[in-house]
Write an enzyme that holds these catalytic residues in place. Structure first.
Site, PDB file in Angstrom:
ATOM      1  CG  ASN A   1      -6.732  -1.164   1.456  1.00  0.00           C
ATOM      2  OD1 ASN A   1      -6.031  -0.676   0.568  1.00  0.00           O
ATOM      3  ND2 ASN A   1      -6.227  -1.739   2.527  1.00  0.00           N
TER       4      ASN A   1
ATOM      5  CB  CYS B   1      -0.938   0.003   1.202  1.00  0.00           C
ATOM      6  SG  CYS B   1      -1.990  -1.450   1.228  1.00  0.00           S
TER       7      CYS B   1
ATOM      8  CG  HIS C   1      -3.234   3.080   2.766  1.00  0.00           C
ATOM      9  ND1 HIS C   1      -3.726   2.778   1.512  1.00  0.00           N
ATOM     10  CD2 HIS C   1      -3.288   1.923   3.480  1.00  0.00           C
ATOM     11  CE1 HIS C   1      -4.040   1.493   1.471  1.00  0.00           C
ATOM     12  NE2 HIS C   1      -3.793   0.956   2.654  1.00  0.00           N
TER      13      HIS C   1
HETATM   14  C1  LIG Z   1      -9.928  -5.711   9.662  1.00  0.00           C
HETATM   15  C2  LIG Z   1     -10.581  -4.690  10.586  1.00  0.00           C
HETATM   16  C3  LIG Z   1     -11.590  -3.869   9.808  1.00  0.00           C
HETATM   17  C4  LIG Z   1     -11.323  -5.439  11.685  1.00  0.00           C
HETATM   18  O1  LIG Z   1     -11.859  -4.513  12.600  1.00  0.00           O
HETATM   19  P1  LIG Z   1     -11.640  -4.770  14.170  1.00  0.00           P
HETATM   20  O2  LIG Z   1     -12.368  -3.706  14.858  1.00  0.00           O
HETATM   21  O3  LIG Z   1     -10.162  -4.862  14.403  1.00  0.00           O
HETATM   22  O4  LIG Z   1     -12.362  -6.125  14.368  1.00  0.00           O
HETATM   23  P2  LIG Z   1     -11.771  -7.495  14.960  1.00  0.00           P
HETATM   24  O5  LIG Z   1     -10.705  -8.036  14.076  1.00  0.00           O
HETATM   25  O6  LIG Z   1     -11.454  -7.236  16.383  1.00  0.00           O
HETATM   26  O7  LIG Z   1     -13.024  -8.427  14.826  1.00  0.00           O
HETATM   27  C5  LIG Z   1     -14.203  -8.177  15.530  1.00  0.00           C
HETATM   28  C6  LIG Z   1     -15.207  -9.254  15.228  1.00  0.00           C
HETATM   29  O8  LIG Z   1     -15.764  -9.022  13.930  1.00  0.00           O
HETATM   30  C7  LIG Z   1     -15.762 -10.220  13.183  1.00  0.00           C
HETATM   31  N1  LIG Z   1     -15.657  -9.916  11.775  1.00  0.00           N
HETATM   32  C8  LIG Z   1     -14.537  -9.830  11.003  1.00  0.00           C
HETATM   33  N2  LIG Z   1     -14.884  -9.525   9.747  1.00  0.00           N
HETATM   34  C9  LIG Z   1     -16.226  -9.385   9.717  1.00  0.00           C
HETATM   35  C10 LIG Z   1     -17.140  -9.069   8.715  1.00  0.00           C
HETATM   36  N3  LIG Z   1     -16.753  -8.824   7.458  1.00  0.00           N
HETATM   37  N4  LIG Z   1     -18.447  -9.002   9.036  1.00  0.00           N
HETATM   38  C11 LIG Z   1     -18.863  -9.247  10.291  1.00  0.00           C
HETATM   39  N5  LIG Z   1     -18.033  -9.565  11.295  1.00  0.00           N
HETATM   40  C12 LIG Z   1     -16.727  -9.622  11.016  1.00  0.00           C
HETATM   41  C13 LIG Z   1     -14.562 -10.977  13.718  1.00  0.00           C
HETATM   42  O9  LIG Z   1     -14.723 -12.359  13.440  1.00  0.00           O
HETATM   43  C14 LIG Z   1     -14.639 -10.677  15.185  1.00  0.00           C
HETATM   44  O10 LIG Z   1     -15.587 -11.510  15.771  1.00  0.00           O
HETATM   45  P3  LIG Z   1     -15.349 -12.179  17.230  1.00  0.00           P
HETATM   46  O11 LIG Z   1     -15.196 -10.992  18.152  1.00  0.00           O
HETATM   47  O12 LIG Z   1     -16.581 -12.971  17.434  1.00  0.00           O
HETATM   48  O13 LIG Z   1     -14.103 -12.962  17.078  1.00  0.00           O
HETATM   49  C15 LIG Z   1      -9.510  -3.761  11.224  1.00  0.00           C
HETATM   50  O14 LIG Z   1      -8.765  -4.479  12.164  1.00  0.00           O
HETATM   51  C16 LIG Z   1      -8.587  -3.177  10.222  1.00  0.00           C
HETATM   52  O15 LIG Z   1      -8.969  -2.352   9.415  1.00  0.00           O
HETATM   53  N6  LIG Z   1      -7.305  -3.552  10.278  1.00  0.00           N
HETATM   54  C17 LIG Z   1      -6.322  -3.046   9.351  1.00  0.00           C
HETATM   55  C18 LIG Z   1      -6.528  -3.719   8.053  1.00  0.00           C
HETATM   56  C19 LIG Z   1      -5.636  -3.166   7.025  1.00  0.00           C
HETATM   57  O16 LIG Z   1      -5.425  -2.012   6.968  1.00  0.00           O
HETATM   58  N7  LIG Z   1      -5.134  -4.029   6.192  1.00  0.00           N
HETATM   59  C20 LIG Z   1      -4.363  -3.639   5.094  1.00  0.00           C
HETATM   60  C21 LIG Z   1      -3.146  -2.915   5.517  1.00  0.00           C
HETATM   61  S1  LIG Z   1      -2.795  -1.751   4.344  1.00  0.00           S
END
Ligand SMILES: CC(C)(COP(=O)(O)OP(=O)(O)OC[C@H]1O[C@@H](n2cnc3c(N)ncnc32)[C@H](O)[C@@H]1OP(=O)(O)O)[C@@H](O)C(=O)NCCC(=O)NCCS
Length: 328
Positions: A285, A114, A255
């Site tokens: 993204n 990214c 980003h």
């Molecule tokens: C991925 C992201 C959106 C998840 O958000 P979060 O607040 O961290 O959520 P968590 O990972 O703690 O997951 C919370 C819950 O949602 C659930 N969940 C994950 N994806 C889901 C979806 N698409 N729909 C519904 N629930 C979802 C998980 O299973 C978890 O459930 P649990 O608590 O029962 O285990 C966030 O962590 C993020 O944006 N991370 C950076 C990603 C990124 O930038 N990646 C590329 C780098 S450039």
């Protein structure tokens, strides 16, 4: 006085739009969850598996060259930041150079996930300073949906496809690239990785059975934390180095990975959210292309005005990160 900077910029995304409601029919998710946790409402994706990264790049590159008012014959390097190349080799830069009909040039792909656009600006500036290159086409493009596991709700809701392109040169009317910094650290690289297809896990039936051809993200919350930390740190570093404070910034162009990451960076930098370029709701993204898409969308919409100070920052797989200061 001639300044090194952007002569023209443009973006392109595929026509097909995939909404959160569409995703509700594909995996166990909801529009509410995606909107609240990421800020994404829809994303553009390729409609035909035959479409390659270079096909999506082409219109963006053509528009960027047109806007820079140079002859394509005067481009002497094509640099492409991508983790989804057309082939392992020849490079996607070779495909783009051929399709654009540019004369012989340095043609090179590089991988910074990214952070691709910022790394590309950094390399281009260095090449121009060497005195051996004049006009460099810097492209950042990814079709992450080609390496997305559509059964994995943790990742498939996050990504979209797109390309951004800019011509970097030295001219009186360039949008001055005041400074650019690139950095990275491989120690947490496993958190965001495509395990299959390379020399560690070559393309075999066993590899495909294990679904290693898809991008995997372990501990999204950990990636989230590092993204805020390093984008803030490198943004402060570039401001300080160039004797600016965050009060001087007219637009923060981060980003577009997650609206909450962008809010976190803006808050730590003391930049009000009204000064943050936000396009994630429409594109998701888009990996390397996210920063140039955000920048050229706001430019096309007339929101970015001449003389304004822009602070660009990105974070991605590797981990990689970077920042740039541009006087528009
Ligand atoms: C991925 C992201 C959106 C998840 O958000 P979060 O607040 O961290 O959520 P968590 O990972 O703690 O997951 C919370 C819950 O949602 C659930 N969940 C994950 N994806 C889901 C979806 N698409 N729909 C519904 N629930 C979802 C998980 O299973 C978890 O459930 P649990 O608590 O029962 O285990 C966030 O962590 C993020 O944006 N991370 C950076 C990603 C990124 O930038 N990646 C590329 C780098 S450039």
């Amino acid at each position: 006085m001639k300044k090194i900077g952007l002569l023209g910029i443009a973006y392109n995304v595929p026509d097909k739009v995939l909404t959160n409601s569409d995703l509700e029919k594909m995996v166990d998710t909801t529009d509410e969850w995606i909107t609240k946790r990421t800020g994404i409402k829809r994303r553009h994706i390729i409609s035909d598996p035959k479409i390659a990264t270079s096909d999506v790049i082409l219109p963006a590159a053509e528009r960027a060259i047109e806007r820079s008012k140079i002859d394509k014959e005067d481009i002497d390097a094509v640099l492409i930041g991508t983790v989804t190349p057309d082939y392992f080799f020849p490079s996607t830069a070779a495909m783009v150079q051929k399709k654009l009909g540019i004369k012989q040039a340095m043609i090179m792909d590089f991988e910074a996930a990214c952070s691709g656009f910022l790394y590309g600006l950094d390399i281009a500036r260095g090449l121009i300073l060497s005195g051996n290159y004049k006009n460099i086409l810097v492209v950042a493009a990814d079709l992450l949906t080609k390496i997305t596991n559509w059964d994995d709700r943790n990742t498939c809701v996050l990504f979209g496809d797109g390309a951004g392109a800019a011509v970097v040169g030295k001219r009186e009317d360039a949008h001055e690239l005041i400074d650019v910094l690139s950095s990275g650290d491989g120690k947490l690289g496993d958190l965001l990785i495509l395990h299959g297809g390379g020399t560690v896990n070559p393309m075999t039936k066993e590899m495909l059975d294990k679904k290693l051809q898809y991008l995997s993200m372990d501990k999204g919350a950990e990636v989230f934390k590092w993204a805020i930390l390093e984008m803030t740190r490198i943004s402060n570093k570039i401001l300080e180095k160039n004797d600016y404070t965050s009060d001087d910034v007219d637009w923060l162009v981060p980003h577009q990975a997650n609206i909450r990451i962008m809010e976190g960076v803006a808050k730590r930098l003391n930049i009000p959210i009204e000064k943050v370029v936000i396009t994630i709701q429409d594109f998701g993204n888009t990996s390397a292309s996210s920063v140039p898409i955000a920048l050229s969308k706001y430019y096309e919409d007339g929101k970015i005005k001449e003389g304004q100070l822009l602070l660009l920052t990105a974070f991605g797989g590797g981990f990689t990160w970077g920042s740039a200061l541009i006087r528009w």
